[in-house]
Design an enzyme around this catalytic site. Structure first.
Site, PDB file in Angstrom:
ATOM      1  N   GLU A   8       0.846  -1.186   0.158  1.00  0.00           N
ATOM      2  CA  GLU A   8      -0.211  -0.180  -0.086  1.00  0.00           C
ATOM      3  C   GLU A   8       0.766   1.027   0.139  1.00  0.00           C
ATOM      4  O   GLU A   8       0.346   2.424  -0.796  1.00  0.00           O
ATOM      5  CB  GLU A   8      -1.102   0.400   1.368  1.00  0.00           C
ATOM      6  CG  GLU A   8      -1.704   0.841   1.396  1.00  0.00           C
ATOM      7  CD  GLU A   8      -2.839   0.540   2.323  1.00  0.00           C
ATOM      8  OE1 GLU A   8      -3.991  -0.410   2.572  1.00  0.00           O
ATOM      9  OE2 GLU A   8      -3.118   1.347   3.030  1.00  0.00           O
ATOM     10  N   HIS A  60       7.251 -27.308  -1.167  1.00  0.00           N
ATOM     11  CA  HIS A  60       6.649 -28.514  -1.824  1.00  0.00           C
ATOM     12  C   HIS A  60       5.388 -27.434  -1.974  1.00  0.00           C
ATOM     13  O   HIS A  60       4.513 -28.694  -2.597  1.00  0.00           O
ATOM     14  CB  HIS A  60       6.434 -29.721  -0.450  1.00  0.00           C
ATOM     15  CG  HIS A  60       6.927 -30.017   0.544  1.00  0.00           C
ATOM     16  ND1 HIS A  60       8.201 -31.396  -0.332  1.00  0.00           N
ATOM     17  CD2 HIS A  60       8.376 -28.883   0.789  1.00  0.00           C
ATOM     18  CE1 HIS A  60       9.013 -31.371   0.825  1.00  0.00           C
ATOM     19  NE2 HIS A  60       8.966 -30.540   1.040  1.00  0.00           N
ATOM     20  N   LYS A  95     -15.074   1.717  -5.052  1.00  0.00           N
ATOM     21  CA  LYS A  95     -16.339   2.047  -3.514  1.00  0.00           C
ATOM     22  C   LYS A  95     -17.524   2.894  -4.478  1.00  0.00           C
ATOM     23  O   LYS A  95     -18.193   2.147  -4.317  1.00  0.00           O
ATOM     24  CB  LYS A  95     -15.559   3.124  -2.971  1.00  0.00           C
ATOM     25  CG  LYS A  95     -14.841   1.908  -1.752  1.00  0.00           C
ATOM     26  CD  LYS A  95     -14.439   2.596  -0.140  1.00  0.00           C
ATOM     27  CE  LYS A  95     -13.049   1.764   0.499  1.00  0.00           C
ATOM     28  NZ  LYS A  95     -12.693   2.910   1.774  1.00  0.00           N
TER      29      LYS A  95
END
Lengths: 413, 413
Positions: free
Chosen positions: A267, A288, A401
Site C-alpha cells: 500500500e 513443497h 467503492k
C-alpha cells in the site's frame, strides 16, 4: 535483530539516496508528512499503557474478544498475537463479508460473553460497519445497555465518525486513533495495543523493543543503519529488474507478520505504475508447492527471510526402530533442523540466482517483535521515498467503492 | 461451472495451440506422459469408494484425524475440507518443522484418541517423516499395538517405501498412491479422498463432479472447452508481459483452494526460467492491504476470480438506529453484498488495466468442487504443454535437499 545478506549486490551504492530519504523523513519534508505520527508512537504511547492494560484486564474477565476491523485496523494485532501465541480467545470479524464466516461466529458466541473492540476511524467502512451491526444486534438481544457498556471498546477518531456519539451516549470505553497515524502504521497505537494486551501480551516490552529500534534507525545515517540497508537492498533489487519480493518464514505463527508486511509495503509503494509486488510463503510447507517455481522459474524475485534463533518450545526427535532413513536425526532438536533447512534453502536459491537477505531475531518475544515492527515501518518510509512516491497515501483504494455504492443503491451514488 | 471474461484479449487466438496441446495430452504424447494417471481418477476411484468410506467411518469413531503429509499429500485435502467446512476435527502435521506447532499439537491430543493418516509415497520425506516419528512416539506410549492398528491409516506406494513393511507387520489399513499420479494431481486419489471422507464429506459427489467436468474437457476440442479457454487466457496474458496471476476469492474458506492451485500451477510451470508466478489474495480483506498495489502499482498482473453464486448460509443485515451510513443495506443479504463488491472490484481493476476471468460456481458443495478441481488440473496440463515445459515433473525441488542432508550430517552426504 541483525541483518545478514546473501546477495551479490545488497545495494549499498544507493546508501546516499537512502540517507537523503531518511533526512527528508526526519525533517518532515517528505511527501505525506501529515502522517508521521507513527514515528513517535513508542514513546508517546507509554503514558497510555496503564489505561490500555486496565481495559485489557476487564476484557480478560469476559469469555473472549472479538476485534472488529479491516486492513490496518486488523492485521497488526493479528500478526503480533499469532506470532506470540495466546490462550485467551481473540477472534476477528469485519475483515470480510462472508456470510458463512459471520454465521459461524455468531453460533460460536451464542452462549458466551465476549467483549468487542471495534476499530474504525470513521465507523462507516462497509465491512467492519456491517459486522458491528450484526454483532450488536446479537449482543443487544442478550445484554442490557449497562452490561454492554462494560463489553464494548471503541478505537476511533478523537472527535469525528459514527462511533463518537455512541461512546458518549452509551458509556463505551474509547481509545483514540491519531489523525497523523495511517492505518498500516498503527500497530503500535491503541489500534494494535489493546487487542495485543487483551491477548495477555506485554505491550510495555513491545513498545520498549520498538523504542530500542527507533533509537537506532532514527539516529544513524550511516550504512550501519539496518533500515537504510533494507531500503537500499529492495530498491537496488527492483531497479535491477526484480519485480517480486518474497517474504519467507519457517514458522506458521509468523504467517500474519507477512500479511501485515504486505499491506505496509504494497500500500505504501504500489502507486503511479510502480512498486515491488510483495508476496509470501510459509516454509518449509510451501517449499513443497512454490519451491519449484522459486528454484527454476522466471527470475523475477528476491527474498527476505525471517529467522528466529531460539525457539519458545522445542521437541527432541525420538529414536525409532523403523527404517525411515531419519534415525541420524534422533536426539536432535526440531527447531535446529528447521533452521538448517532454512540455511540450505537460502544456499540453493542463491545458486538458482535468487538473492536474499535474512533478518535474524534472537527469539519471538514482545521485545524482539517490537524491534521488528518498527524496523519494517521505518524502512518502508525510507524505501518509498527512494522510489519517489508518497509512502503514506493510498489513492487507489477508493476506486471500487464508487461503483460498489452505486451498485448497492447507496443514496447519493 | 461457468467462465466469464472481462479481458480485452482472452487469448482465443491461441485456441489452435491449446487444442494441439490437448491432443498431445489425450494421446499420451506430451512430455511427462508417465504421470497421466490423474486423468482417469474420477472413474477409476469409484471402485475404491466403499473401502475409503468404511475407513472414514472408523476414523469418525475416534476423536479426530491427524493428516501427516506435505505438498500434494496435504493441500488438496485441506483445500476441500476448509471449503466445505466440517464439524469433525481434522488437523494437519508434517507440513512444517516448527517445534512450537508440533508441541502444541501434542498437547492438544494428550487426552484424546486421534486417528492418523500418514500420506507419503516413500515414507522418508523429512517433514512428514519427523512428524510421524513424533506422533508415533506419543501414541505408542499410550496405546497397544492392537489399538494402534485401528488408528493408523497409511496412504503410500503399492510396494516400495518405508511404510510398506509396517503396514504388513502391524496391520495398519493402507491405501495406494499410483505410480502414475504425481502429488499435486492426487487430490482425487485416496490421498485426498480419505481425509475428505473422514471430514464427513460426500466423496461420491466429489468424484461425480470431477467426472462431469472430465466429460466436458476431455471430449471437446472446440473453443467452448473451458479448460482450453483458461489455458489460452493465461498463456496469452503471460506472453503479453503479465508475470503474475492473482487468484481472488471472497470467502475465507476458499483460502486453501488458492494454496492448492498455487502448487498445481507453480510446480507444473515454474521451470526452465519460465512460468507465471501464482499469487492469491483473500478479498475483501486484502482489498484493504493489497488493493492499492493492484489498482495502481506496476502493471504486471492478471486476475482469476472465484465467484460462488449461492451461499450455504446467509445473514440478513439488521436495521439499526445508529447513524453509520449503512442503513440503506438493512434487510439485504450479506452474501449478495459480498458478490456486489466482487463485481465492483472487477470493474475498477479493469479500469486500472488489470484484466480478469471469473469462474462462477453454482454453490460450494462436493459436486461443484469436484468440477473445479478437475477443471484446474486439466487446464494446468494443457497450459504447461503450451508453455513448452513438462507439466508433470519438478526437477528443482531436490536442489536444497543435498545441501540440507550434508549440513544435517546424513550418512552418505
Amino acid at each position: 535483530m541483525e541483518l545478514n545478506f546473501q546477495h551479490a549486490d545488497p545495494g549499498l551504492s544507493l546508501m546516499g539516496e537512502a540517507a537523503a530519504a531518511r533526512g527528508l523523513l526526519e525533517s518532515g519534508k517528505c511527501k505525506g508528512s501529515d502522517f508521521l505520527g507513527w514515528l513517535g508512537l513508542p514513546s508517546a504511547m507509554v503514558s497510555q499503557v496503564s489505561r490500555i492494560e486496565e481495559a485489557a484486564a476487564r476484557i480478560r474477565k469476559s469469555d473472549g474478544l472479538i476485534v472488529v476491523g479491516i486492513g490496518g485496523s486488523y492485521l497488526g494485532a493479528r500478526a503480533v498475537i499469532e506470532a506470540l501465541g495466546t490462550d485467551f480467545p481473540v477472534v476477528f470479524a469485519g475483515h470480510n463479508m462472508d456470510s458463512l464466516y459471520h454465521s459461524d461466529l455468531l453460533n460460536s458466541i451464542q452462549k458466551k460473553k465476549y467483549s468487542i473492540n471495534v476499530i474504525s476511524k470513521s465507523g462507516t467502512t462497509t465491512e467492519p460497519g456491517l459486522a458491528f451491526r450484526i454483532l450488536m444486534n446479537h449482543m443487544e438481544s442478550r445484554f442490557s445497555r449497562d452490561e454492554l457498556a462494560g463489553l464494548i471498546f471503541a478505537t476511533t477518531d478523537a472527535n469525528k465518525g459514527s462511533l463518537r456519539p455512541l461512546i458518549k451516549e452509551r458509556g463505551w470505553t474509547d481509545f483514540v486513533i491519531g489523525d497523523d497515524v495511517g492505518g498500516r502504521f498503527s500497530v503500535l497505537s491503541p489500534v494494535g495495543l489493546l487487542p495485543i494486551a487483551a491477548a495477555g501480551k506485554n505491550i510495555r516490552r513491545l513498545l520498549e523493543g520498538a523504542q530500542a529500534m527507533a533509537d537506532i534507525v532514527r539516529k544513524d545515517s550511516s550504512e550501519k543503519n539496518p533500515a537504510l540497508q533494507y531500503a537500499c537492498y529492495r530498491n537496488a533489487s527492483y531497479r535491477s529488474g526484480k519485480k517480486i519480493e518474497l517474504f519467507l518464514s519457517y514458522q506458521p505463527g509468523l504467517h500474519f507478520i507477512a500479511e501485515w508486511w504486505k499491506q505496509l509495503y504494497g500500500e505504501s509503494e504500489g502507486k503511479e505504475g510502480k512498486g515491488i509486488f510483495p508476496a509470501s510463503v510459509d516454509f518449509s510447507s510451501d517449499l513443497h508447492s512454490m519451491g519449484q517455481w522459486i528454484q527454476e522459474g522466471e527470475r523475477l524475485i528476491f527474498e527476505t527471510i525471517l529467522d528466529v534463533i531460539h525457539p519458545e518450545k522445542d521437541i527432541k526427535i525420538p529414536s525409532s526402530p523403523v527404517d525411515d532413513g531419519l534415525e541420524y536425526l534422533a536426539g536432535r532438536s526440531l527447531h535446529e533442523i528447521n533452521r538448517i533447512a532454512l540455511a540450505a534453502v537460502q544456499d540453493a536459491h542463491s545458486k538458482g540466482n535468487v538473492q536474499s537477505m535474512k533478518i535474524m531475531l534472537d527469539r519471538m518475544d514482545e521485545f524482539n517483535l517490537g524491534q521488528l515492527l518498527y524496523f519494517y515501518e521505518y524502512a518502508c518510509a525510507v524505501s518509498g521515498i527512494m522510489l519517489g512516491v508518497n509512502p503514506f497515501d493510498q489513492p487507489g483504494v477508493e476506486a471500487y467503492k464508487k461503483t460498489m455504492f452505486r451498485m448497492l443503491g447507496k443514496p447519493g451514488f
